[in-house]
Design an enzyme around this catalytic site. Sequence first.
Site: not given
Length: 1383
Positions: A1150, A1154, A1245, A1248
């Site tokens: 994650e 991102d 989350d 990502e």
Amino acid sequence: MTSNVLVTELLPRKYQEEIFTQAQQGNIIAALDTGSGKTFISTLLIKWIAAKNNDGRKIMFFVPKVPLVEQQGDFISQHSSLRVLKLHGSSNIDISDRNGWKLKFQQHDVFVLTAQIFLNFLTHSLLKIQDVALLVFDECHHARKKHAYAIIMHEYMQCPPGKRPKVFGMTASPVWNPKNPAASIRTLETTLDAKVIGVRQHIDELAENLPKPTEMIVFYPPPPQDYDYPSPLLWDALNVFTLLKNVDLDSGSWADVERRYFVTLNNLGPYAASSYLFSEASYLITRLFAIYRLADDSETNELVVPRSSSPKEIPSELFDIADVLVDYQAYFTKMDDPSSLPSSVSLDWCTPKVRMLAEVLRDHHSPTFQGIIFVEQRQIATYLAKILPHIPKLNGIVKCGSFVGGVATSERVSSDGGQEQVARAFREKKINLLVATSVAEEGLDFPACDVVIRFDSLDHVVGYVQSRGRARNKRSKFIVMIQEDDYAYQERYQKFMDTEPKLKEAYQAQLQLFQDVLNPDDDDDDEEEEESAADLASRERYMVPSTSAFVTYDSAISLISHLCSFIPHDLYTTQPAPVYTGDFQSTLRLPASLPLPPEALVYQGPIKDSKKEAKRAVSFLAVKRLHELDVFDDYLLPAGSRRGKDFQDAEGKPVPDMSHVAYMMDVKVRDPWVISKKMWMHPIVIDGKVLAGLITGTRIDRTQIDYCDGIVKTEPGRLLELHFNKDVECLRMMEEYTKLGIHLRISGSPFVGRPSLLLVPVTSSMDIDFQAMEEFVSNPNGNSDWSVIGSEHYDRLLVRNVNQYGRIWFLRSIRNDLTPMSIMNVTPEGEVQTYRDYYVDKWKRKNDRNKWTPVVPETGPMLQLSKILRSKDTQYPLAGSGNLATDSSSKLAGTVLIPQGCCSWLTMSNEMSRAFGLLPALAHRITDIYRVRAAKLELRLPPILDDLMVQALTIPSALAGYNNQRLETLGDAVLEVCTTVHLLNQFPYRHEGQLDVLRQRSISNRFLLYRALNVGLERFITSENPRIKAWRHILEENNDELSPSRCASRNYPRRSLQDCMEATLGAAFLTGGMQMALQTGNTLGLMFGGPSPWSLRYSQVESTPMSPMFTKLQELLGYNFNNGRLLREALTHPSFSSAAEVIPSYQRLEFLGDAILNLVVIHHLYNKYPTADSAQLAFPRTKAVCAQALAFLAVKKLALHHMILLNNVDLSQAIDSYVPHLQAASPQTIIDNGWRFDPPKALSDVFESVIGAVLVDSGYNYEKTACVTEFIMEDILSILSPSVRLDPISTLMQWISSSVCQAQIKFIVASKGEREGMQVEIHGLVVAGPIVSTSLVVAKNLVAERALAILQDSCHQYCLSRICDCNNGDFAPLEGNVMRENL
């Protein structure tokens, strides 16, 4: 060094001097009663040590309780000039801020602190024992077993004897175990490396100043079985409900409440016990309702989605319990004052013990009465203090407060701040009776009391001595309350009284040993496990050689707990914690959230003789191994956890503080314009025609500018055969020619200094035309002989008017048909005006004191002239920037007629005039190209496109029509991705939180500034303003023609360097993709891990089978995974791991995803909107890369809610409840009103993490990952634009700023019922709120929306035009588009 505190001197008494003298001679433990002035003796010793200490060693004053830190620190400050720092656990101490602590140690002499903080200093090598001159232990009898005092002294013993600090202990009770006082004293002396002493020479003075109180016993009957109290009891009414019996919240269970209830009932009676029960039950019920309740109780119904928490149905039994509490509320709570009781408390509702206490208090009351009642438990202190003032016979006599020290949440009593207020009120005699637990026995500075009452039993002699010490007036009484039939307590108390004098004799004489003193059978030492000699002998101590940080058995458990406290977790997951199992051989299981190999998560310790030692041993083994794995750094802090000023990069190298760099930097930047021994001439060509020659001491690369009416370029230079010794006159001729041309065509003002570039006419054979220059320079004011000028000179000759010296004209024709006396016009009044009349009036200098008379002849022809516009700026069009420059080199204004007799002509050709007009922009372009190519050469950058590098190194203040801000926004995202990939692979055993700290350091402005200055990027920045006020290309005074520096002095903000670093990355990324960005970042010293491609640098992707449950996801992604295990990790929530199988969670992926999403979206916007500025790129990016948008895509595009692996009922229910709302939403709704949604963070989350998994699985192929990402995000990306709708907060702030109101608008967290919400304040008025919602962020937007509507409503009492007194003006709201443009 001294402090600024006002110093008050006290004179010591003889017995204090006696103890002080002995303290000077060696380590001692001062055994003196409470109130004898032990702190004053310690202050004398501190001042003595400080006076003789010139080696910078510090003084440590240890106290056992937080309130004592303030008290003792203030005392030392008041009675010495030393600089005192007070430290305790609630001081928000950041042990990782090494530079900050270094500064604190330099700025202070005495540290008053709790012992654990000093242990942390030692453990993490912030300080060493030998750095301390004096250790003062307040209430030093605690120095036993595993108390922090004892552990400090263990480290003291590790120090060589010659380097150990002096030790001074203070206590009223050096004997903890009266059963063997001699052994107690020996143990304390051994532990503290000091001798216990008392006053021997001045005993009479001590007795005079510390009179012993009168001791008496008050007997009371046992509590009755039944009371004359209303029935049923609250306990009976609540005990029928099973729901409460199963409650187990973080604040405690119902079993804890039940235990405390019956203790309170037995000690105080049914009313106080029921009052306590009502408070606890009310709190528990409120917590349960908060957990179960789902509905949003905000003021509006504008939020159309439910709270993202578990959708549990509220049990009906909960409402029944609440009804019972409402029925009883009037008995225990006063509506207008919840802290007070609603009525008087009858003694029939109290135990005989309380009744007897009331009699004692009434009998001993006086106008100056002060007393303390000591109890054992906190709730007893709280509710005894509540009921005593409401007992009729004590009404108006006592004013009570409870003092209980540290507070358990479930007991509903005061915080530490409230406790300090109670203590202050007692000292100031605002209250006269303190009901306290043992926290008031030790050290705290309370006034001497008339009565001290032991309400609960005394269990050891220390408590007896210390509590009795509070009664030190000459007529004070120490009263012990004992139940009539409690013969064991009576006997124990008698032995305490008999023992205490003998104990005092023992440590006063220091030679007597007592074995004849009996002790109660219940020895206090039994509460802790005894440590065997074998266990102690087998203990280890591990020290990090590079830092001297160390871990022992005593500190290992706390280090493991500290590590786990940094592990990230969401709202639905409890804070991960270590799990210990086993008895005499302990097994430690670390949380699976730590990204460690399975074998590094479980440790088994050796067999020990005690359970606690086994736990310490396995923790010790774990810390050693975790340090080897770089989970603990070399200071034994969780790696990557340090956020203080002690700044290091990801490799552990220190990054210096850059605050010394001036905000506006004076810099020498690369500049090609010099005069040197070797000179090159470069032809200037436009549309294939040579205009002039550009001469300078630097060989310039071919340069080109695309002007609107042609292409201007410089050809390769030719080395001139000039010899400065012989050709000085030629050089001076070229300089004068250039200066005159710049004056006429560019600056309009005289030229000061020597030009650093030369512009000269050339012949057809490309030789310098010295004859043309000589003609021009020899007559700088022009030639007045017009007889040689004919039509062949039209449109080729420059003209100067003596009356308008600063203007240059272009000859269009000679009008022989007109003279100055020709009629120019006729006024409306019929007056005839000639040309001469007009110009005489026009050219008069009305304010000239010298009475200037214009030169206007009466005869001669008129000249038809056009004004030539000067080239006043250096802007030129840059490919892809969108700016267009106009060719002012040949641009003419309208024609005018001027008398020939006041004009002269100049011998500058049209080509040279045009060349001088082009020179500012051409010189700017040449400078830019020279700088960027010098940067690429000297910094060893890859071949980034010149025009992109020019943008990257041009700062906004240059006003060039382009700047680095767009590239900086893109480069920031590139920087984040490259850094993230490196950190993820460099530190495989660090979790998301640790990696985030490392990333923030590696992309911070401080680090970027440091790296920019380190590589010398400041030498290549373009900051020059395009507007020409004075010609800037001038030789500096120290120019060395034999060895020119090729630099120019410039001044620009240091902030520009960080932006240029990121913009350079952006330029590299656009030129050569991720590979060129890696090469560039490596060259600039960024944390990229090297220049080689990721696919070569990192291990090949493992091929593992794919679970059938993920087949659909691959279809939706348009990507087939090679590593099925990697995709499983990407979909695994931290809750899914178990003891049977350790499965990595998605947190690290994650973290990677991102960064990738950020870059993909910014790159998309950069390409789609080539004219959008930095802010117009960044704002829509925030709309696409946010929890709401990513959760929407997770559900609607990838159906990840069906595939996420989790083992948390609350989170599962929260996701299920939110999915329909995300499915019903459209992409436009998410972009425009995403702030209204608050989906569980796990959805965004996991989205990502899937993107991060694609990058890793593809062999770190960014291009392929970006294609997958754009495909998934197509619906969102297609509607992104710089004009996306603002959120309510931004809209409100923009609307306020557009009005005349100057007040600051404030968003304040405020409570509404049991929940926290947001409210808006302006001009001291709450105009909206509090509004509560699913989160404070949503609530903040809702209240902003409400506030804007109210402030714009002319009929509302809080309309801005009504409440604002800043100015009288209009407050009409701006149109949306205008607001957006302003923002």
